[in-house]
Scaffold this active site. Structure first.
Site, PDB file in Angstrom:
ATOM      1  N   LYS A  78       0.815  -1.216   0.000  1.00 42.34           N
ATOM      2  CA  LYS A  78       0.000   0.000   0.000  1.00 42.34           C
ATOM      3  C   LYS A  78       0.849   1.267   0.000  1.00 42.34           C
ATOM      4  O   LYS A  78       0.359   2.343  -0.346  1.00 42.34           O
ATOM      5  CB  LYS A  78      -0.963   0.002   1.186  1.00 42.34           C
ATOM      6  CG  LYS A  78      -0.332   0.216   2.538  1.00 42.34           C
ATOM      7  CD  LYS A  78      -1.379   0.162   3.648  1.00 42.34           C
ATOM      8  CE  LYS A  78      -0.771   0.389   5.023  1.00 42.34           C
ATOM      9  NZ  LYS A  78      -0.245   1.750   5.186  1.00 42.34           N
ATOM     10  N   ASP A  79       2.125   1.151   0.395  1.00 42.25           N
ATOM     11  CA  ASP A  79       3.020   2.315   0.411  1.00 42.25           C
ATOM     12  C   ASP A  79       3.791   2.487  -0.892  1.00 42.25           C
ATOM     13  O   ASP A  79       4.557   3.445  -1.036  1.00 42.25           O
ATOM     14  CB  ASP A  79       4.031   2.190   1.560  1.00 42.25           C
ATOM     15  CG  ASP A  79       3.363   2.201   2.925  1.00 42.25           C
ATOM     16  OD1 ASP A  79       2.302   2.834   3.055  1.00 42.25           O
ATOM     17  OD2 ASP A  79       3.900   1.568   3.852  1.00 42.25           O
ATOM     18  N   ARG A 126      -8.107   8.623   3.912  1.00 41.11           N
ATOM     19  CA  ARG A 126      -9.087   7.585   3.535  1.00 41.11           C
ATOM     20  C   ARG A 126      -9.930   7.191   4.742  1.00 41.11           C
ATOM     21  O   ARG A 126     -11.161   7.088   4.655  1.00 41.11           O
ATOM     22  CB  ARG A 126      -8.355   6.361   2.974  1.00 41.11           C
ATOM     23  CG  ARG A 126      -9.246   5.124   2.820  1.00 41.11           C
ATOM     24  CD  ARG A 126      -8.434   3.903   2.442  1.00 41.11           C
ATOM     25  NE  ARG A 126      -7.440   3.555   3.452  1.00 41.11           N
ATOM     26  CZ  ARG A 126      -7.710   2.845   4.554  1.00 41.11           C
ATOM     27  NH1 ARG A 126      -8.932   2.441   4.801  1.00 41.11           N
ATOM     28  NH2 ARG A 126      -6.749   2.573   5.408  1.00 41.11           N
ATOM     29  N   ARG A 127      -9.275   6.937   5.867  1.00 44.20           N
ATOM     30  CA  ARG A 127     -10.015   6.552   7.072  1.00 44.20           C
ATOM     31  C   ARG A 127     -10.866   7.714   7.578  1.00 44.20           C
ATOM     32  O   ARG A 127     -12.016   7.525   7.987  1.00 44.20           O
ATOM     33  CB  ARG A 127      -9.036   6.093   8.154  1.00 44.20           C
ATOM     34  CG  ARG A 127      -8.379   4.759   7.833  1.00 44.20           C
ATOM     35  CD  ARG A 127      -7.268   4.429   8.806  1.00 44.20           C
ATOM     36  NE  ARG A 127      -6.669   3.120   8.510  1.00 44.20           N
ATOM     37  CZ  ARG A 127      -5.391   2.821   8.694  1.00 44.20           C
ATOM     38  NH1 ARG A 127      -4.554   3.738   9.163  1.00 44.20           N
ATOM     39  NH2 ARG A 127      -4.936   1.614   8.404  1.00 44.20           N
ATOM     40  N   ARG A 144       1.066  10.506  13.569  1.00 45.10           N
ATOM     41  CA  ARG A 144       2.109   9.743  12.904  1.00 45.10           C
ATOM     42  C   ARG A 144       2.836   8.922  13.953  1.00 45.10           C
ATOM     43  O   ARG A 144       2.665   9.137  15.148  1.00 45.10           O
ATOM     44  CB  ARG A 144       3.128  10.671  12.218  1.00 45.10           C
ATOM     45  CG  ARG A 144       2.687  11.302  10.907  1.00 45.10           C
ATOM     46  CD  ARG A 144       2.679  10.342   9.724  1.00 45.10           C
ATOM     47  NE  ARG A 144       3.884   9.531   9.621  1.00 45.10           N
ATOM     48  CZ  ARG A 144       5.038   9.941   9.107  1.00 45.10           C
ATOM     49  NH1 ARG A 144       5.174  11.163   8.664  1.00 45.10           N
ATOM     50  NH2 ARG A 144       6.061   9.104   9.036  1.00 45.10           N
ATOM     51  N   ARG A 150       1.332   4.977  18.425  1.00 45.83           N
ATOM     52  CA  ARG A 150      -0.092   5.221  18.175  1.00 45.83           C
ATOM     53  C   ARG A 150      -0.970   4.605  19.254  1.00 45.83           C
ATOM     54  O   ARG A 150      -1.894   5.244  19.756  1.00 45.83           O
ATOM     55  CB  ARG A 150      -0.464   4.694  16.789  1.00 45.83           C
ATOM     56  CG  ARG A 150       0.257   5.434  15.665  1.00 45.83           C
ATOM     57  CD  ARG A 150      -0.195   4.968  14.310  1.00 45.83           C
ATOM     58  NE  ARG A 150       0.646   5.547  13.264  1.00 45.83           N
ATOM     59  CZ  ARG A 150       0.231   5.832  12.028  1.00 45.83           C
ATOM     60  NH1 ARG A 150      -1.008   5.580  11.681  1.00 45.83           N
ATOM     61  NH2 ARG A 150       1.052   6.353  11.154  1.00 45.83           N
ATOM     62  N   CYS A 237      -1.364   7.074  -2.710  1.00 43.16           N
ATOM     63  CA  CYS A 237      -1.835   6.345  -1.536  1.00 43.16           C
ATOM     64  C   CYS A 237      -2.366   7.274  -0.454  1.00 43.16           C
ATOM     65  O   CYS A 237      -2.994   6.825   0.500  1.00 43.16           O
ATOM     66  CB  CYS A 237      -0.720   5.471  -0.963  1.00 43.16           C
ATOM     67  SG  CYS A 237       0.591   6.393  -0.128  1.00 43.16           S
TER      68      CYS A 237
END
Length: 338
Positions: A78-79, A126-127, A144, A150, A237
């Site tokens: 995805k990156d 996106r989220r 980040r 996180r 992305c």
């Protein structure tokens, strides 16, 4: 037996993922050495959108690959930008881990149980766009950092919850900390989420044969469809786009692929979901076809720049969203991987 220098980022998740690949290669009789490489995404903690989003984790590793410092790179797919990189080839895409997103919340709460005004941490437009589309009244804080950082925001009380890729938590052995796995009907993952890409120099024929043993056909077909959609939308992305393709066997034994997609705005003012189904061998075309449907139904306007108004004060003094409305960096769809 082949001796392989495998390049990886230094983060715990990256080294864990690379270690899994290294173990698979060792089981096939190869000698593997892990080589740690620092990327811009590791040293610069600014929002990914401000750094261009796509590719900030891949550039340094790809340079090491091209210059011969390493022989093989393991990327979170995805990156990885969808455009081909001169001189490099994705030689294998191993079987995908669970592609869904996961919630880690205080007090074991699920997304629906979080109170109005609860603060959810995520660095993903996106989220944020899909949270806004759900209309739950939650606030989003841009964050980040690695998984420990996180989740630490939740345990310290700085946020009520964070959303992470379930695949990373599973690979790190931290699935027990997930309070809810978010179903695609609520939140579609990023294109390629949960999958790894094994990249080599295009002229390394011997290594191509060795690495090909790890390729998983169904996973490659699924991510091909997802990344074809992303490419045809000319988005990176960091754009507010979700996609998930799944391969299933029909009664006649043929394989079919279904592709679902989402395009939205981080303020919740636009929410577009569409899907398409077809034979697995048409994965690339299905992604491109669905992208055209999305564009015809308004996705281009949703991904275009729009003026940002100052955030309204949140009820009860809750933290307003700090993630700006995201725009995409155009690419040439004609240059995308076939």
């Amino acid at each position: 037996m082949t001796r392989i220098r495998l390049g990886t980022r230094r983060s715990h998740l990256a080294t864990t993922q690379s270690g899994l690949v290294a173990d698979q290669l060792r089981a096939l009789g190869h000698e593997v050495e892990l080589v740690e490489i620092v990327t811009e995404g590791d040293t610069n903690l600014a929002p990914l959108v401000s750094m261009g989003g796509t590719g900030v984790f891949a550039t340094a590793i790809r340079h090491a690959l091209l210059t011969g410092r390493i022989d093989l790179a393991v990327h979170s797919l995805k990156d990885l930008p969808v455009l081909p990189y001169d001189g490099l080839t994705i030689a294998a895409i191993p079987a995908r881990e669970d592609a869904r997103d996961a919630l880690v919340a205080r007090d074991g709460l699920t997304l629906g149980e979080l109170p109005e005004g609860a603060v959810i941490g995520t660095g993903s437009p996106r989220r944020e766009a899909q949270l806004a589309a759900l209309g739950l009244g939650v606030q989003v804080r841009a964050i980040r950092g690695n998984v420990d950082t996180r989740i630490g925001l939740v345990t310290s009380g700085e946020v009520d919850a964070v959303i992470l890729a379930r695949a990373g938590l599973v690979r790190l052995g931290r699935a027990a900390e997930i309070t809810e796995t978010l179903e695609p009907v609520q939140m579609l993952p990023a294109p390629g989420q949960g999958a790894l890409a094994l990249e080599i120099r295009s002229d390394d024929a011997e290594l191509a044969v060795a690495v090909a043993a790890l390729d998983h056909a169904d996973t490659r077909a699924a991510v091909t469809a997802e990344r074809a959609l992303l490419c045809a939308l000319e988005a990176g992305c960091s754009a507010p786009i979700g996609a998930l393709a799944e391969v299933s066997e029909e009664l006649d034994g043929s394989l079919e692929i279904s592709l679902r997609s989402f395009v939205g705005r981080t303020d919740g003012s636009f929410d577009l979901r569409r899907s398409v189904t077809g034979p697995v061998e048409t994965a690339q075309q299905l992604g491109e076809q669905l992208a055209q449907v999305l564009l015809q139904d308004g996705a281009r306007d949703a991904m275009s720049p729009r003026p940002e108004a100052p955030p309204d004060p949140a009820p009860g003094g809750a933290l307003p969203s700090t993630t700006p409305v995201t725009t995409f960096v155009p690419t040439s769809a004609a240059e995308c991987e076939s």
